[in-house]
Structure formats: C-alpha cells, structure tokens
Motif scaffolding. Structure first.
Motif, PDB file in Angstrom:
ATOM      1  N   SER A 175       0.850  -1.180   0.000  1.00  0.00           N
ATOM      2  CA  SER A 175       0.000   0.000   0.000  1.00  0.00           C
ATOM      3  C   SER A 175       0.895   1.242   0.000  1.00  0.00           C
ATOM      4  O   SER A 175       1.600   1.510   0.976  1.00  0.00           O
ATOM      5  CB  SER A 175      -0.907  -0.001   1.235  1.00  0.00           C
ATOM      6  OG  SER A 175      -1.682   1.187   1.292  1.00  0.00           O
ATOM      7  N   PHE A 176       0.893   1.990  -1.113  1.00  0.00           N
ATOM      8  CA  PHE A 176       1.755   3.164  -1.213  1.00  0.00           C
ATOM      9  C   PHE A 176       1.088   4.377  -0.568  1.00  0.00           C
ATOM     10  O   PHE A 176      -0.096   4.634  -0.765  1.00  0.00           O
ATOM     11  CB  PHE A 176       2.080   3.457  -2.676  1.00  0.00           C
ATOM     12  CG  PHE A 176       3.096   2.517  -3.255  1.00  0.00           C
ATOM     13  CD1 PHE A 176       4.450   2.750  -3.080  1.00  0.00           C
ATOM     14  CD2 PHE A 176       2.705   1.383  -3.952  1.00  0.00           C
ATOM     15  CE1 PHE A 176       5.406   1.885  -3.603  1.00  0.00           C
ATOM     16  CE2 PHE A 176       3.640   0.513  -4.480  1.00  0.00           C
ATOM     17  CZ  PHE A 176       4.990   0.757  -4.302  1.00  0.00           C
ATOM     18  N   LYS A 177       1.901   5.137   0.177  1.00  0.00           N
ATOM     19  CA  LYS A 177       1.429   6.333   0.858  1.00  0.00           C
ATOM     20  C   LYS A 177       1.805   7.610   0.108  1.00  0.00           C
ATOM     21  O   LYS A 177       1.285   8.675   0.410  1.00  0.00           O
ATOM     22  CB  LYS A 177       2.017   6.379   2.270  1.00  0.00           C
ATOM     23  CG  LYS A 177       1.672   5.157   3.123  1.00  0.00           C
ATOM     24  CD  LYS A 177       2.364   5.219   4.474  1.00  0.00           C
ATOM     25  CE  LYS A 177       2.058   4.000   5.317  1.00  0.00           C
ATOM     26  NZ  LYS A 177       2.749   4.054   6.631  1.00  0.00           N
ATOM     27  N   GLU A 178       2.728   7.479  -0.837  1.00  0.00           N
ATOM     28  CA  GLU A 178       3.173   8.604  -1.651  1.00  0.00           C
ATOM     29  C   GLU A 178       3.087   8.195  -3.121  1.00  0.00           C
ATOM     30  O   GLU A 178       3.273   7.031  -3.461  1.00  0.00           O
ATOM     31  CB  GLU A 178       4.618   8.996  -1.321  1.00  0.00           C
ATOM     32  CG  GLU A 178       4.856   9.405   0.130  1.00  0.00           C
ATOM     33  CD  GLU A 178       4.412  10.821   0.410  1.00  0.00           C
ATOM     34  OE1 GLU A 178       4.165  11.561  -0.562  1.00  0.00           O
ATOM     35  OE2 GLU A 178       4.322  11.185   1.596  1.00  0.00           O
ATOM     36  N   SER A 179       2.800   9.148  -3.987  1.00  0.00           N
ATOM     37  CA  SER A 179       2.773   8.851  -5.414  1.00  0.00           C
ATOM     38  C   SER A 179       4.195   8.835  -5.953  1.00  0.00           C
ATOM     39  O   SER A 179       5.058   9.588  -5.484  1.00  0.00           O
ATOM     40  CB  SER A 179       1.936   9.887  -6.164  1.00  0.00           C
ATOM     41  OG  SER A 179       2.486  11.178  -6.008  1.00  0.00           O
ATOM     42  N   LEU A 180       4.449   7.977  -6.927  1.00  0.00           N
ATOM     43  CA  LEU A 180       5.763   7.906  -7.529  1.00  0.00           C
ATOM     44  C   LEU A 180       5.658   7.299  -8.921  1.00  0.00           C
ATOM     45  O   LEU A 180       4.679   6.603  -9.242  1.00  0.00           O
ATOM     46  CB  LEU A 180       6.735   7.088  -6.676  1.00  0.00           C
ATOM     47  CG  LEU A 180       6.581   5.559  -6.627  1.00  0.00           C
ATOM     48  CD1 LEU A 180       7.851   4.939  -6.079  1.00  0.00           C
ATOM     49  CD2 LEU A 180       5.403   5.152  -5.767  1.00  0.00           C
ATOM     50  N   PHE A 181       6.664   7.604  -9.744  1.00  0.00           N
ATOM     51  CA  PHE A 181       6.723   7.060 -11.089  1.00  0.00           C
ATOM     52  C   PHE A 181       7.659   5.863 -11.066  1.00  0.00           C
ATOM     53  O   PHE A 181       8.857   6.004 -10.817  1.00  0.00           O
ATOM     54  CB  PHE A 181       7.237   8.098 -12.072  1.00  0.00           C
ATOM     55  CG  PHE A 181       7.379   7.579 -13.483  1.00  0.00           C
ATOM     56  CD1 PHE A 181       6.290   7.571 -14.342  1.00  0.00           C
ATOM     57  CD2 PHE A 181       8.594   7.099 -13.938  1.00  0.00           C
ATOM     58  CE1 PHE A 181       6.423   7.082 -15.640  1.00  0.00           C
ATOM     59  CE2 PHE A 181       8.732   6.614 -15.227  1.00  0.00           C
ATOM     60  CZ  PHE A 181       7.639   6.603 -16.082  1.00  0.00           C
ATOM     61  N   LEU A 230      11.627  12.188  -2.291  1.00  0.00           N
ATOM     62  CA  LEU A 230      11.152  10.805  -2.363  1.00  0.00           C
ATOM     63  C   LEU A 230      12.067   9.876  -1.582  1.00  0.00           C
ATOM     64  O   LEU A 230      11.613   8.985  -0.850  1.00  0.00           O
ATOM     65  CB  LEU A 230      11.081  10.374  -3.834  1.00  0.00           C
ATOM     66  CG  LEU A 230      10.617   8.949  -4.127  1.00  0.00           C
ATOM     67  CD1 LEU A 230       9.169   8.758  -3.702  1.00  0.00           C
ATOM     68  CD2 LEU A 230      10.789   8.636  -5.618  1.00  0.00           C
ATOM     69  N   TYR A 249       5.502   3.499   1.805  1.00  0.00           N
ATOM     70  CA  TYR A 249       4.555   2.401   1.597  1.00  0.00           C
ATOM     71  C   TYR A 249       4.427   1.563   2.872  1.00  0.00           C
ATOM     72  O   TYR A 249       5.187   1.730   3.832  1.00  0.00           O
ATOM     73  CB  TYR A 249       5.029   1.501   0.447  1.00  0.00           C
ATOM     74  CG  TYR A 249       6.362   0.839   0.760  1.00  0.00           C
ATOM     75  CD1 TYR A 249       6.432  -0.356   1.476  1.00  0.00           C
ATOM     76  CD2 TYR A 249       7.564   1.422   0.350  1.00  0.00           C
ATOM     77  CE1 TYR A 249       7.655  -0.943   1.777  1.00  0.00           C
ATOM     78  CE2 TYR A 249       8.784   0.850   0.642  1.00  0.00           C
ATOM     79  CZ  TYR A 249       8.815  -0.332   1.361  1.00  0.00           C
ATOM     80  OH  TYR A 249      10.021  -0.904   1.679  1.00  0.00           O
TER      81      TYR A 249
END
Length: 383
Positions: free
Chosen positions: A325-331, A369, A379
């Motif tokens: 479960s990701f807590k931050e958006s990332l590419f 990040l 995450y």
C-alpha cells in the motif's frame, strides 16, 4: 561459437546473462538453487553448487568453456579465482582474491599501504574504546554483525559468538565503530587507474547492516572523490589488479573516508541497473568485457543524469505478504517482483518482496522521495 559459463543463477545476474547472450555466445549458468531466476530461464543450466570448486572445475573441463564470468556474489568470484589458474582472462589469482575479500587479510594489506580503515580494538572487553563493531571476516549481506555502544560483557560475548557462527572460518574482526554516511564507489580499472567512476549514496531502512535504498551522486565532495580514488589506485598498483570493475563501500565522516568493503564483482540487488538507468553507461557490459578479453565500450563518454532511486522492499519481521500500500505517489521506472501474494516473507536480509526503481522529475524531487523512503513513509507491506 564461443561457450561461456556464468557462475551464478541469482536474479541480480540476469543482466549479465542478457549481455552475454547479446554477444551471440552459448551461455551456461551454474548454481545449486533450481528456483533461482536464471536456473529457471537460462537455456543451459547446471544444478551444481559452485562453492564445490572440484565440481566446478570438472564441469569446466567437461564442457571446455572458452570464458568464465563471475556473477554477483563473493562466493562466485572466489570459486572462479580458485579454478581459473590463469586460464581465463580478467580473473584474479586466489591469493589476490583472498586479499581483496577476506576482511582480516585486507586489513593487513591496508595497514601496509596506509589505506584509510577503521582502527582495530583490543579483544579485552574491559579496555574497548566504545562504540565498537564486531563482524565476521568473510560474511556478506550484513550477517553476523553487532555494534556495541557501551561496556556489556554478556552482549560482547554473544556478539563474538554470532560473528563466529556466520564465518566459514569462525574468525572475526573487532573495530572502532565509525560514524558517518555510507557510500559506494564503482570504478573501471585500466592499467591500475580508475578511468571511470560512479558514486552512490547508500542507506538502510529495515536492517541497519543491509543496504536497501540508494541513488547515484553525480557531484560528490571533491575531497571524498580524491581520497577513494587514491585508495583504490594504490591498492590496484600493490596487488597488480587486472583491468575490470572494482567496487568499494566506505564511510564518509565529512572529512575522511574509511574503507568498509571492496570486491571485484557487481553488487547485488540489481545495483547495476541503478547505474545504467541513472547514467546511461553500459555498466554491465563493461563489467563483462574484461572476462571476454575485450576492451571497454564507450568508457570515456559523458553520462546522463537521470534522477533514479533504487529500493528493495523488505520487512523487519517475518510476515505474510498480501500487497503493498503506497502512501506517496511515484513514477515506477521498473519493478522486479521477488515474491508473490500469499508468500511468507522472511526478515531482511533473508527475504524481500521486490526491487523498485523510481524516477523523479528533478534531483530535488528525488531527494524528497528518497527521504520519505528512509523514514519508512513511502509504503506499507500489508499481510
């Protein structure tokens, strides 16, 4: 068509296998785990424990391999050095391999050359200069290491027992613990000179002795660069190292470096892909080329500067794995799955969920990040 034996089947050696196949060679792999990535995917797999050098040598004789290429483990390089006997290009002798990879032997060499290393401590727990670190002379992945901050006889004795347990020779080192930031330095040697250099910042988020997060540093402190390159070249001249990769880990305290580890193979957990994604340099191919008696490729070309982070998703305690479960958006530039939903994940360093490579829009965004990852805020591994 030339035949090559790649001595490793771990997923981290998959890029090496791809490069060798790209040259058009017939590539065999060897390893004792049939569930390893290359054991399952390579066309020619030998289910043999390559630490058994007699068995490895027998296979080499039987199959008449033209080239021998070490994979991404110390054991792989050690076995290659033991069986090569000067027959295969790019591989050091057993004596040089031992001097490079055995921590106690390297300390003797480093003291002779006045290389920067942590100072040893008296083995009498009553007269130690705390904090101290106790570690096996020949372990890997942070196994068997203990840091002791204050005098504690019980902890001291158990730390020595743990170090011996994780050493094939039951030998250990006792050193003054050095505070600072951990970096790695990868260099390609040519005539004992480091002609191409890469610097990587390394951090740990789960196990303090296991690197799981890293990023390329494009402009490291000039004094840090000078000290590590000087140390590597001094070592290369003394040992008369062959052309090829030399990889080192060191502590930087802001003024001085302290060599922690060094080897002649690619680091694990797809370290090679961090370099290639960040810089565009054919890192794996240039690692392979000396073992094939080939010159480096594009070694003097300028590198790109792409903000990429590598992170190994792992856990501090054994648990079941359901999802992340990701807590931050990332590419996500790339994701390499090492476990499946429903698997039981062992604690680091014995297990991991996968390895992610994240791309940022800028170095500043990458740092944000990276710091979120270090704080374990990127995450959650859900069971």
């Amino acid at each position: 068509m030339a035949k090559v034996l790649l001595v490793d089947t771990n997923f981290a050696s998959a890029p090496i296998y791809s490069v060798l196949k790209g040259f058009g060679y017939t590539v065999h792999v060897i390893g004792s785990n049939p569930n390893d990535t290359l054991a399952k995917s390579a066309e020619k797999y030998w289910n043999i424990d390559y630490s058994d050098t007699a068995a490895l040598s027998d296979l080499i004789e039987k199959e008449a391999f033209d080239y021998l290429v070490p994979g991404c483990t110390d054991r792989s390089y050690k076995s290659c050095a033991a069986v090569s006997q000067g027959r295969f290009p790019g591989i050091e002798s057993p004596d040089i391999e031992h001097g490079m990879h055995n921590k106690e032997k390297f300390r003797t060499i480093a003291e002779k050359l006045n290389l920067p290393i942590p100072e040893t401590q008296n083995h009498n727990s009553k007269s130690l200069d705390y904090p101290v670190i106790i570690k096996p002379v020949d372990s890997f992945s942070g196994r068997g290491i203990t840091v002791i901050k204050n005098r504690n006889k019980k902890l001291f004795d158990s730390a020595i027992e743990l170090a011996r347990k994780n050493s094939a020779t039951e030998e250990y080192l006792l050193e003054k613990f050095v505070s600072g930031e951990l970096y790695s330095h990868s260099a390609f040697l040519k005539n004992k000179r480091a002609i191409k250099n890469f610097f990587v910042k390394e951090d740990s988020t789960v196990n303090s002795f296991v690197v799981d997060t890293s990023r390329v540093i494009f402009s490291p402190p000039p004094e840090m660069q000078r000290q590590i390159i000087n140390a590597v070249e001094k070592l290369a001249r003394y040992l008369r190292l062959k052309d090829g990769l030399i990889h080192s880990q060191f502590i930087w305290d802001g003024c001085n470096i302290y060599l922690i580890d060094r080897n002649r193979r690619i680091a694990g957990d797809l370290y090679s892909q961090l370099i290639e994604l960040s810089t565009g340099h054919p890192y794996v191919e240039n690692y392979v080329r000396p073992f094939l008696d080939m010159p480096y490729k594009n070694i003097e070309d300028s590198d790109t500067r792409i903000p990429i982070m590598r992170h190994t998703v792992s856990v501090s305690k054994e648990q079941n794995f359901n999802h992340i479960s990701f807590k931050e958006s990332l590419f996500l530039e790339s994701w390499v799955a090492l476990s499946s939903a429903g698997d039981r994940i062992k604690a680091s360093p014995d297990g991991s969920v996968g390895i992610l490579f994240a791309r940022a829009k800028s170095q500043a965004e990458l740092l944000t990040l990276y710091e979120a990852t270090i704080r374990r805020q990127l995450y959650e591994v859900v069971d």
